[in-house]
Design a protein around this motif. Sequence first.
Motif, PDB file in Angstrom:
ATOM      1  N   THR A  78       0.834  -1.213   0.000  1.00  7.24           N
ATOM      2  CA  THR A  78       0.000   0.000   0.000  1.00  7.24           C
ATOM      3  C   THR A  78       0.861   1.252   0.000  1.00  7.24           C
ATOM      4  O   THR A  78       0.647   2.176  -0.800  1.00  7.24           O
ATOM      5  CB  THR A  78      -0.936  -0.017   1.226  1.00  7.24           C
ATOM      6  OG1 THR A  78      -1.658  -1.250   1.238  1.00  7.24           O
ATOM      7  CG2 THR A  78      -1.913   1.141   1.163  1.00  7.24           C
ATOM      8  N   GLU A  79       1.838   1.326   0.896  1.00  8.13           N
ATOM      9  CA  GLU A  79       2.679   2.516   0.978  1.00  8.13           C
ATOM     10  C   GLU A  79       3.528   2.684  -0.282  1.00  8.13           C
ATOM     11  O   GLU A  79       3.691   3.792  -0.790  1.00  8.13           O
ATOM     12  CB  GLU A  79       3.579   2.430   2.202  1.00  8.13           C
ATOM     13  CG  GLU A  79       2.824   2.496   3.530  1.00  8.13           C
ATOM     14  CD  GLU A  79       3.772   2.431   4.718  1.00  8.13           C
ATOM     15  OE1 GLU A  79       4.999   2.389   4.472  1.00  8.13           O
ATOM     16  OE2 GLU A  79       3.287   2.425   5.856  1.00  8.13           O
ATOM     17  N   ALA A  80       4.058   1.555  -0.796  1.00  7.82           N
ATOM     18  CA  ALA A  80       4.877   1.629  -2.012  1.00  7.82           C
ATOM     19  C   ALA A  80       4.052   2.102  -3.197  1.00  7.82           C
ATOM     20  O   ALA A  80       4.529   2.869  -4.037  1.00  7.82           O
ATOM     21  CB  ALA A  80       5.498   0.264  -2.304  1.00  7.82           C
ATOM     22  N   ARG A  81       2.795   1.663  -3.280  1.00  8.94           N
ATOM     23  CA  ARG A  81       1.919   2.066  -4.376  1.00  8.94           C
ATOM     24  C   ARG A  81       1.641   3.569  -4.321  1.00  8.94           C
ATOM     25  O   ARG A  81       1.627   4.253  -5.342  1.00  8.94           O
ATOM     26  CB  ARG A  81       0.622   1.261  -4.323  1.00  8.94           C
ATOM     27  CG  ARG A  81      -0.415   1.659  -5.361  1.00  8.94           C
ATOM     28  CD  ARG A  81       0.120   1.501  -6.778  1.00  8.94           C
ATOM     29  NE  ARG A  81       0.475   0.124  -7.072  1.00  8.94           N
ATOM     30  CZ  ARG A  81      -0.416  -0.803  -7.465  1.00  8.94           C
ATOM     31  NH1 ARG A  81      -1.676  -0.474  -7.600  1.00  8.94           N
ATOM     32  NH2 ARG A  81      -0.025  -2.014  -7.718  1.00  8.94           N
ATOM     33  N   ALA A  82       1.407   4.108  -3.102  1.00 11.21           N
ATOM     34  CA  ALA A  82       1.141   5.540  -2.956  1.00 11.21           C
ATOM     35  C   ALA A  82       2.343   6.359  -3.414  1.00 11.21           C
ATOM     36  O   ALA A  82       2.209   7.372  -4.109  1.00 11.21           O
ATOM     37  CB  ALA A  82       0.793   5.863  -1.512  1.00 11.21           C
ATOM     38  N   ALA A  83       3.547   5.900  -3.023  1.00  6.38           N
ATOM     39  CA  ALA A  83       4.755   6.612  -3.430  1.00  6.38           C
ATOM     40  C   ALA A  83       4.949   6.539  -4.941  1.00  6.38           C
ATOM     41  O   ALA A  83       5.370   7.509  -5.580  1.00  6.38           O
ATOM     42  CB  ALA A  83       5.966   6.022  -2.713  1.00  6.38           C
ATOM     43  N   GLU A  84       4.600   5.410  -5.504  1.00  5.26           N
ATOM     44  CA  GLU A  84       4.747   5.220  -6.940  1.00  5.26           C
ATOM     45  C   GLU A  84       3.806   6.136  -7.716  1.00  5.26           C
ATOM     46  O   GLU A  84       4.183   6.742  -8.735  1.00  5.26           O
ATOM     47  CB  GLU A  84       4.452   3.749  -7.284  1.00  5.26           C
ATOM     48  CG  GLU A  84       4.538   3.441  -8.760  1.00  5.26           C
ATOM     49  CD  GLU A  84       4.104   2.018  -9.047  1.00  5.26           C
ATOM     50  OE1 GLU A  84       3.637   1.777 -10.158  1.00  5.26           O
ATOM     51  OE2 GLU A  84       4.241   1.184  -8.147  1.00  5.26           O
ATOM     52  N   GLU A  85       2.568   6.275  -7.252  1.00  2.00           N
ATOM     53  CA  GLU A  85       1.606   7.142  -7.919  1.00  2.00           C
ATOM     54  C   GLU A  85       2.061   8.591  -7.877  1.00  2.00           C
ATOM     55  O   GLU A  85       1.907   9.350  -8.850  1.00  2.00           O
ATOM     56  CB  GLU A  85       0.238   6.986  -7.275  1.00  2.00           C
ATOM     57  CG  GLU A  85      -0.399   5.627  -7.555  1.00  2.00           C
ATOM     58  CD  GLU A  85      -1.706   5.431  -6.807  1.00  2.00           C
ATOM     59  OE1 GLU A  85      -2.053   6.314  -5.999  1.00  2.00           O
ATOM     60  OE2 GLU A  85      -2.355   4.413  -7.046  1.00  2.00           O
ATOM     61  N   ALA A  86       2.657   9.008  -6.761  1.00  3.85           N
ATOM     62  CA  ALA A  86       3.161  10.382  -6.664  1.00  3.85           C
ATOM     63  C   ALA A  86       4.301  10.607  -7.654  1.00  3.85           C
ATOM     64  O   ALA A  86       4.396  11.657  -8.290  1.00  3.85           O
ATOM     65  CB  ALA A  86       3.626  10.653  -5.241  1.00  3.85           C
ATOM     66  N   LEU A  87       5.169   9.587  -7.761  1.00  8.37           N
ATOM     67  CA  LEU A  87       6.291   9.697  -8.682  1.00  8.37           C
ATOM     68  C   LEU A  87       5.818   9.771 -10.130  1.00  8.37           C
ATOM     69  O   LEU A  87       6.293  10.572 -10.923  1.00  8.37           O
ATOM     70  CB  LEU A  87       7.242   8.512  -8.497  1.00  8.37           C
ATOM     71  CG  LEU A  87       8.452   8.437  -9.441  1.00  8.37           C
ATOM     72  CD1 LEU A  87       9.350   9.659  -9.210  1.00  8.37           C
ATOM     73  CD2 LEU A  87       9.220   7.157  -9.228  1.00  8.37           C
ATOM     74  N   LEU A  88       4.828   8.944 -10.470  1.00  8.90           N
ATOM     75  CA  LEU A  88       4.306   8.939 -11.832  1.00  8.90           C
ATOM     76  C   LEU A  88       3.673  10.282 -12.194  1.00  8.90           C
ATOM     77  O   LEU A  88       3.787  10.759 -13.321  1.00  8.90           O
ATOM     78  CB  LEU A  88       3.284   7.803 -12.001  1.00  8.90           C
ATOM     79  CG  LEU A  88       3.841   6.386 -11.962  1.00  8.90           C
ATOM     80  CD1 LEU A  88       2.708   5.376 -12.008  1.00  8.90           C
ATOM     81  CD2 LEU A  88       4.796   6.158 -13.119  1.00  8.90           C
ATOM     82  N   GLU A  89       2.987  10.892 -11.225  1.00  7.93           N
ATOM     83  CA  GLU A  89       2.331  12.175 -11.473  1.00  7.93           C
ATOM     84  C   GLU A  89       3.368  13.266 -11.751  1.00  7.93           C
ATOM     85  O   GLU A  89       3.178  14.126 -12.614  1.00  7.93           O
ATOM     86  CB  GLU A  89       1.469  12.553 -10.271  1.00  7.93           C
ATOM     87  CG  GLU A  89       0.656  13.818 -10.476  1.00  7.93           C
ATOM     88  CD  GLU A  89      -0.240  14.109  -9.296  1.00  7.93           C
ATOM     89  OE1 GLU A  89      -0.835  15.193  -9.271  1.00  7.93           O
ATOM     90  OE2 GLU A  89      -0.328  13.248  -8.386  1.00  7.93           O
ATOM     91  N   SER A  90       4.495  13.232 -11.050  1.00  8.77           N
ATOM     92  CA  SER A  90       5.519  14.267 -11.215  1.00  8.77           C
ATOM     93  C   SER A  90       6.277  14.132 -12.528  1.00  8.77           C
ATOM     94  O   SER A  90       6.911  15.070 -12.987  1.00  8.77           O
ATOM     95  CB  SER A  90       6.498  14.224 -10.047  1.00  8.77           C
ATOM     96  OG  SER A  90       7.241  13.022 -10.092  1.00  8.77           O
ATOM     97  N   GLU A  91       6.238  12.961 -13.105  1.00  8.61           N
ATOM     98  CA  GLU A  91       7.010  12.727 -14.330  1.00  8.61           C
ATOM     99  C   GLU A  91       6.124  12.565 -15.560  1.00  8.61           C
ATOM    100  O   GLU A  91       6.537  11.996 -16.555  1.00  8.61           O
ATOM    101  CB  GLU A  91       7.878  11.476 -14.165  1.00  8.61           C
ATOM    102  CG  GLU A  91       8.917  11.600 -13.081  1.00  8.61           C
ATOM    103  CD  GLU A  91       9.718  10.316 -12.937  1.00  8.61           C
ATOM    104  OE1 GLU A  91       9.289   9.301 -13.503  1.00  8.61           O
ATOM    105  OE2 GLU A  91      10.749  10.345 -12.277  1.00  8.61           O
ATOM    106  N   GLU A  92       4.902  13.041 -15.512  1.00  5.28           N
ATOM    107  CA  GLU A  92       3.932  12.788 -16.579  1.00  5.28           C
ATOM    108  C   GLU A  92       4.402  13.345 -17.926  1.00  5.28           C
ATOM    109  O   GLU A  92       4.324  12.676 -18.949  1.00  5.28           O
ATOM    110  CB  GLU A  92       2.578  13.398 -16.205  1.00  5.28           C
ATOM    111  CG  GLU A  92       1.474  13.092 -17.198  1.00  5.28           C
ATOM    112  CD  GLU A  92       1.185  11.602 -17.294  1.00  5.28           C
ATOM    113  OE1 GLU A  92       0.819  11.145 -18.368  1.00  5.28           O
ATOM    114  OE2 GLU A  92       1.368  10.886 -16.284  1.00  5.28           O
TER     115      GLU A  92
END
Length: 995
Positions: free
Chosen positions: A507-521
């Motif tokens: 769960t925590e890794a997924r949240a961090a991953e989504e934030a990273l994906l948003e910043s690199e769109e």
Amino acid sequence: MTVKKKKQTLPIDVESEKNFQRFLDNLPYPSVIHTDGKYVYANKAAAKLFKVKSPKTLIGKDALAVIHKDFKKVSRERIKEIYANGFSPERENLVVDSNGKAIIVKIAGTLIIYKGQSSILSTLQNINDQRNFEDQLKASEQQYRQLVENVNEGIVKFNNKEIITYVNKRFCEIVGYSAKELLGIVGHHLLITTNEAKETVRQAISARLKGESSKYEIQMLTKSKKLIWVSINGNPIFDEDGNYDGSMGIMRDISYSKKGQLALEQSERRFRSLFENARDLIQSVSPEGKFLFVNEAWLRCLGYNRADLENLTIMEVIHPDSMEHWKIKFEQVLQGRSVDNVQATFIKKNGERVEVQGSATLHRTEDGQIMTQGIFTDVTRDRIAELNLKKSEERFRTLVEKMNEGIIMVDNNEVIEYVNRRFCEIVGFKSSELVGQLGPEILVHDIVSKDRIKNIVEFRKDGFSSKYEVRYKRKSGEWIDVSVNGTPLYNEAGKVRGSMGIVTDITEARAAEEALLESEEKYRMLVEKMNEGVLQFNGDGIIEYVNVRFCEILGYPKWELLGQNRIDVLSVDPDSMKEIKKTIRSRKNGESFKYELRHQRKNGDWIWISINETPLRNDNGKTIGSMGIVTDITESKLNAEALFSSEERYRTLNNAAFDAIVISDHSGKIISWNRGAENIFGYAQNDILGRDLTTIMPKHYKKKHEEGFYRFVKTKDPVYLGKVLELEGVRKNGEIFPIEINLTSWETSSGLFFSGIIRDITERKRIEQDRVQINERLEERVKKRTQELQKANTEIRSLLREMHHRVKNNLQIVSSLLNMQAASVTDEYVINAFRESQDRIQTMAFIHESLYLNESMSEISVKKYLVPLVKDRIKANSDLVSRIQLTTNFLDINFKIDTMLPIGLLLNELVTNSLKHAFPKKREGKITVSIEKNAKNSLCLKYSDDGVGYPMDTTADSGGSLGLILIESFAMQLDGELKRKAKKGTHYEIVFEPT
């Protein structure tokens, strides 16, 4: 009506990306950016492609200046397409470098914002080398086909199941079959018939499986059922992974040579006893327990020798723990029952235990001896393995309960069978609340996750492992993301009975991953449209990002790759794994590097990829990971390997051929010289290469060769090409000898080439000359012997005629003596007896008269002998001749005297009896005689009259008639079956086999 406007494609803004400039600088492919048709950026790879000093040389130039004149128009159209659609897919183009040399490239473009203006980013890939590989491959394959189809030896290729996949024209000529009749069959099943040949082929196949070549001679059966001798050179073929993929055989017809040999090779047959070679323990025991026989495996296993068996009994070999069970089974066998599943413990000579399992039966020998026969398998290791398995399972249960990952086991219906402590902590349920429940119903409430699990369950039932991510709903109602690594579980029959999943809370890794994906769109939009695959991973090798093209290249969806270690999820061959490990130190030092790997796609296919890897750094300059630009280079690799394979096949065939294979260029200089040429002409390869073809020709051929050579080069008129010619060659030592040559030519981009396949036919010419001389001598001997046999045959025929004539005369003398004796008596009964004896003697004399008058001395015509004989018997009774109607129907066949004599005497008796008894008081009548073939191809003699007949119960024994006695006697001499039919008159049938 409102017209819907087409949505305008916006360019990608790369201004804010810190890594963009570094990314382009390190891109392995030439990259340029042009604004308003002028270059504003170029990387080092672009400068290298166009052969300019530095990227700055290209800045400010017209973007179409480097485009070949034939592609300028289409390039303008593609620029318009990029401004309209935002990108242009990868297409082939032709560019020119600073020297004016044309280069074939693949080019793709993307619309971007560069320094505040709409610009086009173009990437190029040089594919000149790939095209060169393709051209070289075609030339090599053409040369290989020319050689294979025109070589004087038969060539055949098999796959790894010994099925024929290719034959050349010469092979078909040797065996008499067409290529269509041979392709797709197991060659040695059709062509190999003798036991010696089958064994030789089996050994050759075994050698090929070990990677060894073989050379042997065997007999082969042609389509016309003719056995010929052939010599075969067999060479194994391997695939790109080094696995055995079949074989190629080069075959020569050596029947001429074999017929000239004075002796044939003899092969010994060895028979090995089944019992002595069996791995199982085999024993025969008497009812008293004494050993009558054991095999070598029994002795080896238990440590005894044959001398020990004289004083050893079965009870001394059985362990006390198995004694009761053994006695029961032994008694059952002695009662005549076959006993299976006998389990016992034997004792070795050294005291060790041996666990065995098998069966026993009762056997009785020809002399009445009773014994038991048992066959047992040593299962000691299996028993030990069972104990070790139980200990292993106990350790496994302890380990699973203490794991930091959740463990769940389900059956094929997804019913939960087991969960460990950590799994209960993750989902918030107790073990008792989960076991026995349907897992998807109690844990999965998200529709996407349910569909994903449904697909994976079907995939797992086929025996495949899987790794996936889903959403669980905890008992508290909280949603969590979990990663599941699923592995199928199998039952004892080897079928999938369910699965085991290792569950991790992400769960925590997924949240961090989504934030990273948003910043690199925005960065991802550019990378996603690239024609190269992009792979990004952190310092521990965990994959953080892959683009669409990377997934297409390796066939994985993104969700199966993200968060996984690249080494764990992406399969490479061992050599490529070594290459990956070499890069780890360079990556830690912050160095860029390029390398090639052999990768396995998800579907199992192997491909080649090129990776240009660049380190990624944080704001402090520390290396935090790496980004790799991935290109699929499989096609280029395969072209290179195919070229190497084609050339390797050519070299193998060239060196393995018995014949000389000589290749020259357009000027007549020798450029290729194989081992066969070295053996035939005596020149080593280093001595002959570069010299003129006339070096190996006698002087009287050189002028004609030069005239024909230059005529073909000028006119392309193939007067002798493609034909097999008999000429003469000259060896290094000056010896002139007869040769057979097949000439061919081919043309490539490198020019015109000629090849000659040359065979030394000195031995064949010698054999042909010897054969002519032998045939002449044999014809003379046959002619002389025929004359001798004709003379001997004439003498023998004369002697036989004289013998039959004298026998006939002697029988006539006996008949005359009987006639004189009859004249001296007055008793009518005695007179009739003399006359009947005279008739029988006349019948025998008639046979010998027919033989010495006949062309054949051993056989008599049935029609020519039996018809006159029967008629003569009727004429002898002048008072009946006008009242008896005779009908005969005889086959037009011949009998030997051993068959004809009893038949003649038999008919004499039958006719005589009919004339004497069947037609009293001058009664008219009919006699019918025939010999016919019956259904079983035997012969049947049929005799009948329509007279008064006589009782059916009258026999030779009861009637006392000499005629009836003789009839049965003559039938016995024919080995025939005599039958009398119950009809009006007299009817006889005799079935017999003629000699």
